[in-house]
Write a protein that holds these residues in place. Structure first.
Motif, PDB file in Angstrom:
ATOM      1  N   SER A  33       0.750  -1.029   0.068  1.00 32.68           N
ATOM      2  CA  SER A  33       0.051   0.005  -0.016  1.00 32.68           C
ATOM      3  C   SER A  33       0.853   1.258  -0.039  1.00 32.68           C
ATOM      4  O   SER A  33       1.987   1.264   0.645  1.00 32.68           O
ATOM      5  CB  SER A  33      -0.985   0.187   1.293  1.00 32.68           C
ATOM      6  OG  SER A  33      -1.775  -1.256   1.162  1.00 32.68           O
ATOM      7  N   GLY A  60      -0.121   0.845  10.150  1.00 30.11           N
ATOM      8  CA  GLY A  60      -1.424   1.154   9.858  1.00 30.11           C
ATOM      9  C   GLY A  60      -2.297   0.819  11.032  1.00 30.11           C
ATOM     10  O   GLY A  60      -2.186   0.677  12.156  1.00 30.11           O
ATOM     11  N   SER A  61      -3.674   0.727  10.258  1.00 24.52           N
ATOM     12  CA  SER A  61      -4.763   0.211  11.225  1.00 24.52           C
ATOM     13  C   SER A  61      -5.622  -0.685  10.359  1.00 24.52           C
ATOM     14  O   SER A  61      -5.740  -0.861   9.287  1.00 24.52           O
ATOM     15  CB  SER A  61      -5.348   1.400  11.806  1.00 24.52           C
ATOM     16  OG  SER A  61      -6.191   1.895  10.892  1.00 24.52           O
ATOM     17  N   VAL A  88      -6.139   0.215   6.460  1.00 23.36           N
ATOM     18  CA  VAL A  88      -5.579   1.757   6.292  1.00 23.36           C
ATOM     19  C   VAL A  88      -4.326   1.623   6.506  1.00 23.36           C
ATOM     20  O   VAL A  88      -3.645   1.558   7.659  1.00 23.36           O
ATOM     21  CB  VAL A  88      -6.486   2.726   7.018  1.00 23.36           C
ATOM     22  CG1 VAL A  88      -5.837   4.243   6.808  1.00 23.36           C
ATOM     23  CG2 VAL A  88      -8.116   2.451   7.015  1.00 23.36           C
ATOM     24  N   ALA A  89      -3.445   1.994   5.488  1.00 27.93           N
ATOM     25  CA  ALA A  89      -2.098   2.220   5.568  1.00 27.93           C
ATOM     26  C   ALA A  89      -1.707   3.589   6.555  1.00 27.93           C
ATOM     27  O   ALA A  89      -2.310   4.485   6.301  1.00 27.93           O
ATOM     28  CB  ALA A  89      -1.235   2.327   4.281  1.00 27.93           C
ATOM     29  N   GLY A  90      -0.717   3.305   7.251  1.00 29.99           N
ATOM     30  CA  GLY A  90      -0.076   4.485   8.001  1.00 29.99           C
ATOM     31  C   GLY A  90       0.438   5.692   7.096  1.00 29.99           C
ATOM     32  O   GLY A  90       0.645   5.517   5.804  1.00 29.99           O
ATOM     33  N   ASP A  91       1.129   6.698   7.492  1.00 28.29           N
ATOM     34  CA  ASP A  91       1.737   7.687   6.925  1.00 28.29           C
ATOM     35  C   ASP A  91       2.898   7.492   6.201  1.00 28.29           C
ATOM     36  O   ASP A  91       3.583   8.244   5.346  1.00 28.29           O
ATOM     37  CB  ASP A  91       1.953   8.938   7.883  1.00 28.29           C
ATOM     38  CG  ASP A  91       0.414   9.622   8.421  1.00 28.29           C
ATOM     39  OD1 ASP A  91      -0.379   9.391   7.650  1.00 28.29           O
ATOM     40  OD2 ASP A  91       0.494   9.927   9.547  1.00 28.29           O
TER      41      ASP A  91
END
Length: 92
Positions: A33, A60-61, A88-91
């Motif tokens: 991602s 991520g979460s 959801v990928a992190g930053d």
């Protein structure tokens, strides 16, 4: 239903992840991602398969129903077929 397993809880060189987390019918895919990218929310009711999430790097979460589980390397999250989930990928 979902189960979270942190690898630090297992001893020894061999770590029996599927048995320790209670997996019975697991599907395995790899996703690469982009930062902040979200997958689509879905369940696996039709297929009946469980999904085991294994973050390899970054963070991520995983949104499971109304809960949000942090994804970090060394953590395994097993999600039953009937739960709606979204990665959801992190930053970074």
């Amino acid at each position: 239903m979902f189960t979270v397993l942190d690898v630090e809880s297992l001893e020894g060189r061999r770590k029996p992840i599927a048995r320790a987390i209670g997996a019975r019918a697991v599907k395995l895919n790899r996703f690469d991602s982009q930062p902040g990218q979200a997958g689509f929310a879905h369940d696996e009711r039709e297929s009946g398969q469980e999904e085991l999430y294994i973050p390899l790097s970054g963070a991520g979460s995983l949104r499971i129903g109304d809960e949000e589980v942090p994804l970090v390397p060394g953590r395994f999250v097993l999600v039953s077929a009937d739960e709606t989930r979204q990665v959801v990928a992190g930053d970074e």
